[in-house]
Enzyme design. Structure first.
Site, mmCIF file in Angstrom:
data_model
loop_
_atom_site.group_PDB
_atom_site.id
_atom_site.type_symbol
_atom_site.label_atom_id
_atom_site.label_comp_id
_atom_site.label_asym_id
_atom_site.label_seq_id
_atom_site.Cartn_x
_atom_site.Cartn_y
_atom_site.Cartn_z
ATOM 1 N N LYS A 192 -9.484 8.173 3.156
ATOM 2 C CA LYS A 192 -9.949 6.818 2.846
ATOM 3 C C LYS A 192 -11.375 6.591 3.331
ATOM 4 O O LYS A 192 -12.045 5.666 2.878
ATOM 5 C CB LYS A 192 -9.031 5.775 3.470
ATOM 6 C CG LYS A 192 -7.685 5.593 2.778
ATOM 7 C CD LYS A 192 -6.916 4.434 3.387
ATOM 8 C CE LYS A 192 -5.563 4.239 2.722
ATOM 9 N NZ LYS A 192 -4.590 5.281 3.129
ATOM 10 N N CYS A 246 0.806 -1.221 0.000
ATOM 11 C CA CYS A 246 0.000 0.000 0.000
ATOM 12 C C CYS A 246 0.837 1.268 0.000
ATOM 13 O O CYS A 246 0.301 2.366 -0.171
ATOM 14 C CB CYS A 246 -0.948 -0.004 1.195
ATOM 15 S SG CYS A 246 -2.052 -1.439 1.186
ATOM 16 N N PHE A 292 1.684 -3.423 3.878
ATOM 17 C CA PHE A 292 1.989 -4.768 4.373
ATOM 18 C C PHE A 292 3.478 -5.052 4.138
ATOM 19 O O PHE A 292 4.038 -4.696 3.101
ATOM 20 C CB PHE A 292 1.164 -5.815 3.634
ATOM 21 C CG PHE A 292 -0.267 -5.934 4.108
ATOM 22 C CD1 PHE A 292 -0.746 -5.201 5.174
ATOM 23 C CD2 PHE A 292 -1.144 -6.819 3.471
ATOM 24 C CE1 PHE A 292 -2.062 -5.326 5.609
ATOM 25 C CE2 PHE A 292 -2.462 -6.954 3.903
ATOM 26 C CZ PHE A 292 -2.920 -6.210 4.969
ATOM 27 N N HIS A 305 -9.763 2.342 0.173
ATOM 28 C CA HIS A 305 -8.320 2.108 0.160
ATOM 29 C C HIS A 305 -7.903 1.620 -1.223
ATOM 30 O O HIS A 305 -8.234 0.507 -1.627
ATOM 31 C CB HIS A 305 -7.969 1.074 1.233
ATOM 32 C CG HIS A 305 -6.509 0.926 1.492
ATOM 33 N ND1 HIS A 305 -5.533 1.501 0.711
ATOM 34 C CD2 HIS A 305 -5.840 0.245 2.476
ATOM 35 C CE1 HIS A 305 -4.350 1.194 1.176
ATOM 36 N NE2 HIS A 305 -4.508 0.430 2.252
ATOM 37 N N GLU A 348 -1.010 4.657 14.312
ATOM 38 C CA GLU A 348 -0.715 5.936 13.660
ATOM 39 C C GLU A 348 -0.980 7.120 14.579
ATOM 40 O O GLU A 348 -0.189 8.071 14.614
ATOM 41 C CB GLU A 348 -1.513 6.074 12.363
ATOM 42 C CG GLU A 348 -1.084 7.266 11.529
ATOM 43 C CD GLU A 348 -1.668 7.280 10.130
ATOM 44 O OE1 GLU A 348 -1.232 8.110 9.317
ATOM 45 O OE2 GLU A 348 -2.575 6.463 9.855
ATOM 46 N N HIS A 375 -2.658 7.624 6.971
ATOM 47 C CA HIS A 375 -2.919 6.356 6.285
ATOM 48 C C HIS A 375 -4.331 5.902 6.620
ATOM 49 O O HIS A 375 -5.060 5.462 5.741
ATOM 50 C CB HIS A 375 -1.887 5.320 6.693
ATOM 51 C CG HIS A 375 -1.960 4.046 5.928
ATOM 52 N ND1 HIS A 375 -1.925 3.989 4.551
ATOM 53 C CD2 HIS A 375 -2.090 2.754 6.356
ATOM 54 C CE1 HIS A 375 -2.016 2.729 4.157
ATOM 55 N NE2 HIS A 375 -2.125 1.960 5.224
#
Length: 419
Positions: A338, A166, A406, A343, A317, A306
């Site tokens: 998002k 991502c 990831f 996403h 985060e 994110h």
């Protein structure tokens, strides 16, 4: 050597909330959700029946039909976004040195839909032998957006794809930034695209328990920083930024959206899919980006997080933001776009960079939608300003866009108003 300054002079996007930048930006400011029932395939047997799909997109407006069939949908999105960005920047390709004009795009999974469409029928019935399209490979491989754009415009500068889950398209922007400031190029197309709303994409993330299953109310399913969040909403689309050396942009009278001020890269070295609980990797990239930009924590006005709407990710985060910014964390705005776009996986960083640049240009923070009073997670500090539900007007001199992937890949990009 003296590093050169890099600015943003063009923007393009195909997204679940608009197939061009002006439409997407108006919908983002208004808090419009791009989520709805999946139409790309019958998802009734899956745990998740919805996604943030691109709607009403006509690829033939950007590519000839004979070219469309050679590449996957994610490449259609990426090329459309790049065309808009080039037109937006107003550059004259006939007078440019195209050997110093390059393309770097980020792709997470590339042509996963094409692979599924071609291999699926063969796997079910292979009695007649393989009957694959001769374009299967060009549809599958992740670098084809870069290649097609270089062919279309004759761009002979640095040209490649970045893949870091991502974080892929944020890595593309960072690499393009480095190519220019190190003197290897004058202009770069930097972006990303993804089109993974298919059986394999949805099924794979379902099996990981990563996707929201809020099938009765998909428009509110992406709930970053809310206690009731139950996973991310998969999205699709593409985005592109034109990055340009500052003096080069000034010499041709280009409009300048913002300056790419600094970047940060790190690895969690912790887990395949989970972030460090203390947010240390995320904290480091924000610190690195500010250091490279010559900015202090109090100089940052907005962070496009994110913010995927996953339990562990949102906590890590926000923990990182508090550790980096201290008391100033309570004075800046935070939001997750998002919540509206879903996403975009490998395309997320580029799309959110576009939205961050627009926030700086217009001094408007897009909201984090879908939060209701009383939906607070005890592990998240709600004294932070998450810009819940409604856009907020404020002067934004500098902003950060975070993207994590990831594998523990962390990226952060600092943008600032041009001075």
């Amino acid at each position: 050597m003296k590093l050169r300054r890099v600015v943003v002079t063009g923007l393009g996007a195909v997204s679940p909330i608009g197939n061009d930048v002006p439409t997407m930006w108006e919908n983002a400011k208004a808090g419009v959700s791009g989520a709805g029932p999946i139409t790309h395939f019958d998802a009734s047997l899956f745990k998740t029946h919805f996604a943030c799909e691109v709607k009403g997109f006509d690829a033939t407006s950007f590519m000839e039909k004979r070219e469309l069939r050679k590449v996957d949908t994610h490449t259609h999105y990426g090329i459309a976004a790049a065309i808009e960005a080039i037109e937006d920047c107003g550059i004259n390709l006939e007078t440019e040195n195209l050997e110093r004009f390059g393309v770097i795009f980020g792709e997470g999974v590339g042509g996963i839909r094409a692979f599924e469409e071609e291999y699926g029928p063969f796997a079910v019935n292979s009695s007649n032998g393989p009957r694959f399209t001769p374009f299967l490979i060009t549809k599958m491989i992740t670098d084809m957006t870069c290649g097609m754009l270089s062919i279309k415009y004759g761009l002979k500068g640095p040209n490649y794809v970045t893949t870091s889950a991502c974080a892929s398209s944020s890595n593309a922007i960072i690499d393009a930034f480095d190519q220019i400031r190190l003197g290897r190029a004058d202009v770069m197309l930097a972006g990303g695209a993804e089109a993974a709303i298919c059986h394999v994409g949805v099924g794979g993330f379902n099996s990981m328990h990563a996707l929201s299953t809020r099938n009765d109310e998909p428009e509110t399913a992406s709930r970053p920083f809310s206690k009731s969040r139950d996973g991310f909403v998969i999205g699709e689309g593409g985005a592109c930024l034109v990055l340009e050396e500052y003096e080069h942009a000034v010499a041709r009278g280009a409009k300048i959206y913002a300056e790419v001020a600094g970047t940060g890269l790190s690895a969690d070295a912790y887990h395949m899919t989970a972030p460090l609980p203390n947010g240390d990797g995320a904290a480091k990239v924000m610190q690195y980006a500010m250091e490279e930009a010559g900015l202090n924590p109090e100089d940052i006005d907005y962070i496009n997080t994110h913010g995927t709407s996953t339990y562990a990710g949102d906590i890590a985060e926000t923990t990182a933001i508090k550790s980096v910014f201290g008391e100033h964390a309570y004075k800046l705005n935070i939001s997750s776009t998002k919540s509206m776009t879903g996403h975009l996986l490998g395309g997320a960083g580029a799309l959110e960079a576009v939205l961050t640049v627009l926030a700086i240009r217009d001094d408007i923070v897009p909201p984090t939608i879908n939060h209701v009073e009383g939906d607070e997670d005890e592990k998240i500090d709600y004294n932070l300003n998450f810009t819940f539900n409604k856009a907020q007007k404020r002067v934004i001199n500098a902003a950060i866009s975070n993207t994590f992937g990831f594998g523990g890949h962390n990226t952060s990009i600092a943008f600032k108003k041009i001075q």
